[in-house]
Design an enzyme around this catalytic site. Sequence first.
Site, PDB file in Angstrom:
ATOM      1  CB  SER A 113      -0.900   0.013   1.247  1.00  0.00           C
ATOM      2  OG  SER A 113      -1.523   1.277   1.414  1.00  0.00           O
TER       3      SER A 113
ATOM      4  CE  LYS B  30      -1.322  -3.816   3.280  1.00  0.00           C
ATOM      5  NZ  LYS B  30      -1.493  -4.980   2.394  1.00  0.00           N
TER       6      LYS B  30
ATOM      7  CE1 TYR C  73      -3.926  -2.560   5.332  1.00  0.00           C
ATOM      8  CE2 TYR C  73      -3.292  -0.274   4.954  1.00  0.00           C
ATOM      9  CZ  TYR C  73      -3.727  -1.493   4.473  1.00  0.00           C
ATOM     10  OH  TYR C  73      -3.961  -1.643   3.122  1.00  0.00           O
TER      11      TYR C  73
END
Length: 260
Positions: free
Chosen positions: A151, A168, A164
Amino acid sequence: MASSGVTRRDPLANKVAIVTASTDGIGLAIARRLAQDGAHVVISSRKQQNVDRAVAALQAEGLSVTGTVCHVGKAEDRERLVATALNLHGGIDILVSNAAVNPFFGKLMDVTEEVWDKILDINVKAMALMTKAVVPEMEKRGGGSVVIVASIAAFNPFSGLGPYNVSKTALVGLTKNLALELAAQNIRVNCLAPGLIKTSFSKALWEDKAQEENIIQKLRIRRLGKPEECAGIVSFLCSEDASYITGETVVVAGGAPSRL
């Protein structure tokens, strides 16, 4: 050298591809594009009904797609996914690892150990273990291609999504390390880093119109991305056109800032 102007069809003809988390959003778009480009694709999801729906839709388009249930955090599910590809098609050439979770929104100092474990287990560890599961099969075919879906949060973190974001960023490092170790086996490993793509997974970031507009104002291309705009990049990375590319991260984010 100038292009000949000849368009090559089916750049992935007769390749066998596994795509995880591929019954919706970016994963589904990638599975569709790989199949359109000639690959036999095995899709997966945690829920059988989602697999059945996606397989039916893609087969109705005349594409070579099958599927099975797979929770990438479970060893037995990863093994079944690999076995499905082998039983149906006799080998594996391509792995696209797309599975991810994000059960938390808030401050990093409020994250529990349980949340850290869940996010890192699925978003990072399972990616590494899924790759480990397919490498022996790729070696039998003389090589292969792995694409890890990270991401833009790896470079430009989203507020409130600390664990998160960290997971990533870890995937960018995983990509580089796998590329280093697997090059000798003719296995290339690259990374896709989407920006804000309009999917159900990212809905919390765009369903509020004011928030969506605020995000759009930070983009060079003043709109959110579409899943299909990620799919062609992945197909390219899996093709012979990318035969001299490994260890790289391609950002598809409408021009959003994307460097560490």
